[in-house]
Design a protein around this motif. Structure first.
Motif, PDB file in Angstrom:
ATOM      1  N   SER A   1     -50.258 -22.364  25.607  1.00  0.00           N
ATOM      2  CA  SER A   1     -49.493 -22.183  24.381  1.00  0.00           C
ATOM      3  C   SER A   1     -50.263 -22.722  23.187  1.00  0.00           C
ATOM      4  O   SER A   1     -51.301 -23.375  23.325  1.00  0.00           O
ATOM      5  CB  SER A   1     -48.136 -22.908  24.489  1.00  0.00           C
ATOM      6  OG  SER A   1     -48.315 -24.314  24.521  1.00  0.00           O
ATOM      7  N   GLY A   2     -49.728 -22.434  21.994  1.00  0.00           N
ATOM      8  CA  GLY A   2     -50.318 -22.957  20.783  1.00  0.00           C
ATOM      9  C   GLY A   2     -49.680 -22.346  19.549  1.00  0.00           C
ATOM     10  O   GLY A   2     -49.004 -21.317  19.627  1.00  0.00           O
ATOM     11  N   PHE A   3     -49.896 -22.991  18.412  1.00  0.00           N
ATOM     12  CA  PHE A   3     -49.419 -22.460  17.144  1.00  0.00           C
ATOM     13  C   PHE A   3     -50.352 -21.382  16.603  1.00  0.00           C
ATOM     14  O   PHE A   3     -49.967 -20.640  15.705  1.00  0.00           O
ATOM     15  CB  PHE A   3     -49.294 -23.584  16.110  1.00  0.00           C
ATOM     16  CG  PHE A   3     -48.072 -24.440  16.284  1.00  0.00           C
ATOM     17  CD1 PHE A   3     -46.901 -24.136  15.617  1.00  0.00           C
ATOM     18  CD2 PHE A   3     -48.093 -25.539  17.126  1.00  0.00           C
ATOM     19  CE1 PHE A   3     -45.760 -24.916  15.772  1.00  0.00           C
ATOM     20  CE2 PHE A   3     -46.969 -26.335  17.288  1.00  0.00           C
ATOM     21  CZ  PHE A   3     -45.792 -26.026  16.618  1.00  0.00           C
ATOM     22  N   SER A   4     -51.554 -21.308  17.129  1.00  0.00           N
ATOM     23  CA  SER A   4     -52.555 -20.381  16.609  1.00  0.00           C
ATOM     24  C   SER A   4     -52.489 -19.032  17.314  1.00  0.00           C
ATOM     25  O   SER A   4     -52.745 -18.929  18.523  1.00  0.00           O
ATOM     26  CB  SER A   4     -53.957 -20.978  16.784  1.00  0.00           C
ATOM     27  OG  SER A   4     -54.943 -19.997  16.564  1.00  0.00           O
ATOM     28  N   ALA A   5     -52.182 -17.979  16.546  1.00  0.00           N
ATOM     29  CA  ALA A   5     -52.207 -16.630  17.112  1.00  0.00           C
ATOM     30  C   ALA A   5     -53.622 -16.243  17.528  1.00  0.00           C
ATOM     31  O   ALA A   5     -53.812 -15.506  18.505  1.00  0.00           O
ATOM     32  CB  ALA A   5     -51.656 -15.633  16.095  1.00  0.00           C
ATOM     33  N   ARG A   6     -54.634 -16.741  16.820  1.00  0.00           N
ATOM     34  CA  ARG A   6     -56.021 -16.454  17.193  1.00  0.00           C
ATOM     35  C   ARG A   6     -56.317 -17.025  18.581  1.00  0.00           C
ATOM     36  O   ARG A   6     -56.981 -16.382  19.398  1.00  0.00           O
ATOM     37  CB  ARG A   6     -56.992 -17.042  16.180  1.00  0.00           C
ATOM     38  CG  ARG A   6     -56.983 -16.370  14.812  1.00  0.00           C
ATOM     39  CD  ARG A   6     -58.196 -16.775  14.007  1.00  0.00           C
ATOM     40  NE  ARG A   6     -59.376 -16.025  14.440  1.00  0.00           N
ATOM     41  CZ  ARG A   6     -60.624 -16.487  14.363  1.00  0.00           C
ATOM     42  NH1 ARG A   6     -60.857 -17.710  13.920  1.00  0.00           N
ATOM     43  NH2 ARG A   6     -61.632 -15.734  14.752  1.00  0.00           N
ATOM     44  N   CYS A   7     -55.853 -18.236  18.843  1.00  0.00           N
ATOM     45  CA  CYS A   7     -56.052 -18.829  20.164  1.00  0.00           C
ATOM     46  C   CYS A   7     -55.381 -17.990  21.244  1.00  0.00           C
ATOM     47  O   CYS A   7     -55.962 -17.744  22.305  1.00  0.00           O
ATOM     48  CB  CYS A   7     -55.512 -20.251  20.196  1.00  0.00           C
ATOM     49  SG  CYS A   7     -56.548 -21.497  19.390  1.00  0.00           S
ATOM     50  N   MET A   8     -54.153 -17.556  20.995  1.00  0.00           N
ATOM     51  CA  MET A   8     -53.429 -16.813  22.012  1.00  0.00           C
ATOM     52  C   MET A   8     -54.102 -15.475  22.304  1.00  0.00           C
ATOM     53  O   MET A   8     -54.190 -15.038  23.450  1.00  0.00           O
ATOM     54  CB  MET A   8     -51.974 -16.599  21.587  1.00  0.00           C
ATOM     55  CG  MET A   8     -51.148 -17.890  21.514  1.00  0.00           C
ATOM     56  SD  MET A   8     -51.173 -18.850  23.061  1.00  0.00           S
ATOM     57  CE  MET A   8     -52.456 -20.072  22.739  1.00  0.00           C
TER      58      MET A   8
ATOM     59  N   GLN B   1     -47.686 -26.545  31.234  1.00  0.00           N
ATOM     60  CA  GLN B   1     -47.845 -25.872  29.945  1.00  0.00           C
ATOM     61  C   GLN B   1     -48.952 -26.595  29.202  1.00  0.00           C
ATOM     62  O   GLN B   1     -48.825 -27.768  28.858  1.00  0.00           O
ATOM     63  CB  GLN B   1     -46.571 -25.927  29.113  1.00  0.00           C
ATOM     64  CG  GLN B   1     -46.779 -25.361  27.696  1.00  0.00           C
ATOM     65  CD  GLN B   1     -45.641 -25.675  26.750  1.00  0.00           C
ATOM     66  OE1 GLN B   1     -44.545 -26.070  27.168  1.00  0.00           O
ATOM     67  NE2 GLN B   1     -45.891 -25.530  25.450  1.00  0.00           N
ATOM     68  N   LEU B   2     -50.053 -25.895  28.932  1.00  0.00           N
ATOM     69  CA  LEU B   2     -51.187 -26.484  28.229  1.00  0.00           C
ATOM     70  C   LEU B   2     -51.208 -25.959  26.801  1.00  0.00           C
ATOM     71  O   LEU B   2     -51.454 -24.781  26.571  1.00  0.00           O
ATOM     72  CB  LEU B   2     -52.503 -26.137  28.935  1.00  0.00           C
ATOM     73  CG  LEU B   2     -53.757 -26.752  28.330  1.00  0.00           C
ATOM     74  CD1 LEU B   2     -53.754 -28.269  28.495  1.00  0.00           C
ATOM     75  CD2 LEU B   2     -55.010 -26.153  28.974  1.00  0.00           C
ATOM     76  N   GLU B   3     -50.948 -26.846  25.838  1.00  0.00           N
ATOM     77  CA  GLU B   3     -50.956 -26.445  24.430  1.00  0.00           C
ATOM     78  C   GLU B   3     -52.306 -26.746  23.800  1.00  0.00           C
ATOM     79  O   GLU B   3     -52.813 -27.870  23.909  1.00  0.00           O
ATOM     80  CB  GLU B   3     -49.847 -27.161  23.657  1.00  0.00           C
ATOM     81  CG  GLU B   3     -49.818 -26.753  22.194  1.00  0.00           C
ATOM     82  CD  GLU B   3     -48.598 -27.259  21.450  1.00  0.00           C
ATOM     83  OE1 GLU B   3     -48.707 -27.491  20.224  1.00  0.00           O
ATOM     84  OE2 GLU B   3     -47.527 -27.412  22.083  1.00  0.00           O
ATOM     85  N   LEU B   4     -52.875 -25.764  23.136  1.00  0.00           N
ATOM     86  CA  LEU B   4     -54.158 -25.910  22.474  1.00  0.00           C
ATOM     87  C   LEU B   4     -53.954 -26.461  21.070  1.00  0.00           C
ATOM     88  O   LEU B   4     -53.246 -25.869  20.255  1.00  0.00           O
ATOM     89  CB  LEU B   4     -54.874 -24.556  22.397  1.00  0.00           C
ATOM     90  CG  LEU B   4     -55.077 -23.812  23.708  1.00  0.00           C
ATOM     91  CD1 LEU B   4     -55.897 -22.546  23.467  1.00  0.00           C
ATOM     92  CD2 LEU B   4     -55.748 -24.684  24.753  1.00  0.00           C
TER      93      LEU B   4
ATOM     94  N   LEU C   1     -43.716 -21.588  17.271  1.00  0.00           N
ATOM     95  CA  LEU C   1     -43.292 -21.279  15.910  1.00  0.00           C
ATOM     96  C   LEU C   1     -42.300 -22.338  15.430  1.00  0.00           C
ATOM     97  O   LEU C   1     -41.878 -23.200  16.201  1.00  0.00           O
ATOM     98  CB  LEU C   1     -42.632 -19.898  15.857  1.00  0.00           C
ATOM     99  CG  LEU C   1     -43.438 -18.714  16.395  1.00  0.00           C
ATOM    100  CD1 LEU C   1     -42.572 -17.457  16.398  1.00  0.00           C
ATOM    101  CD2 LEU C   1     -44.696 -18.499  15.567  1.00  0.00           C
ATOM    102  N   ILE C   2     -41.940 -22.253  14.182  1.00  0.00           N
ATOM    103  CA  ILE C   2     -40.884 -23.107  13.654  1.00  0.00           C
ATOM    104  C   ILE C   2     -39.519 -22.440  13.864  1.00  0.00           C
ATOM    105  O   ILE C   2     -38.597 -23.042  14.409  1.00  0.00           O
ATOM    106  CB  ILE C   2     -41.105 -23.392  12.153  1.00  0.00           C
ATOM    107  CG1 ILE C   2     -42.468 -24.049  11.936  1.00  0.00           C
ATOM    108  CG2 ILE C   2     -39.981 -24.287  11.623  1.00  0.00           C
ATOM    109  CD1 ILE C   2     -42.651 -25.370  12.637  1.00  0.00           C
TER     110      ILE C   2
END
Length: 256
Positions: free
Chosen positions: A150-157, A115-118, A173-174
């Motif tokens: 993965s990531g918190f940024s919807a733009r990244c996804m 799992q690579l998180e940005l 997400l939280i």
């Protein structure tokens, strides 16, 4: 609504490697996780001042190295000169901040999935996403090992979906959304990760009714992990790859 064939095909992801036993996001943490039987590794990638991809969680160097200031303000050579292990304990002073290439090599050599998180800087989401996609296209052994981004940024996804549509994606997400399936469809992801502190029984009712795959972070208590995995969550992120063994759960089928 547990999936018959979830993307994450194991109950645990080793959070930044075996980070209870070795400095997080180092090659040593990956190797230790593999030795402990982990199947999946979670890690974090971000950009240096000279546009190189390095594996580190915090936007600043201070907590996990003997450096100071923002990762994005330092070159790769400057970061590579830092001690990334002594903060954790004696005997880890040789640990360095790995490049993405080094980290992927270690993950693959140890037979693990990733799992690579940005870890984006707001305003530069597309640049990080593009650089990560280019690197994965060159380095990742597609068809041999499993991967999701993965990531918190919807733009990244959304950018990852454009660049590498066949690579699964997870939004971090939280809280559990009121309508997870609509949220996942809106942002083009297949997995939702949420924070354990915000997962109560009401949230788990929503999880069970959802067709979206769920992971929970970060869980280091075996009884809590068992409860979540029995309550509709497909996987938990943990600092301890031996978590289920400590809870006397040796296999996935013992959880149900």
């Amino acid at each position: 609504m547990p999936h018959a064939s979830p993307i994450v095909d194991a109950p645990l992801l080793a959070h930044r490697g075996a980070s209870l036993y070795a400095p997080e996001n180092t090659l040593q943490a990956v190797q230790r996780a593999a030795e402990m039987g982990a199947k999946w590794i979670e890690t974090d990638v971000q950009l240096t001042a000279d546009d190189e991809l390095v594996i580190i969680h915090d936007l600043e160097l201070d907590r996990t190295t003997n450096g100071s200031g923002f990762v994005a303000h330092h070159t790769l050579d400057e970061i590579r000169d830092l001690d990334a292990g002594s903060w954790f304990g004696h005997g880890f002073g040789h640990c360095k901040v790995p490049t993405l290439e080094e980290f992927i090599g270690c993950v693959v050599d140890n037979g693990l999935n990733l799992q690579l998180e940005l870890k984006e800087l707001a305003g530069r989401e597309y640049h990080l996403s593009d650089r990560a996609c280019d690197a994965l296209a060159e380095l990742w052994p597609f068809g041999e090992r499993k991967l999701f981004v993965s990531g918190f940024s919807a733009r990244c996804m959304r950018r990852i979906a454009e660049k590498m549509p066949d690579v699964p994606r997870a939004i971090a997400l939280i809280c559990v959304p009121d309508d997870p399936d609509a949220y996942a469809e809106e942002h083009g992801v297949q997995i939702i990760h949420v924070q354990d502190k915000f997962v109560d029984d009401e949230a788990l009712e929503i999880v069970r009714a959802s067709a979206t795959e769920f992971g929970v972070a970060t869980v280091n208590d075996p009884l809590r992990a068992k409860y979540l995995l029995r309550s509709g969550v497909e996987s938990v992120l943990t600092d301890d790859p031996l978590l289920l063994e400590r809870g006397h759960l040796q296999a996935v089928d013992q959880i149900a």
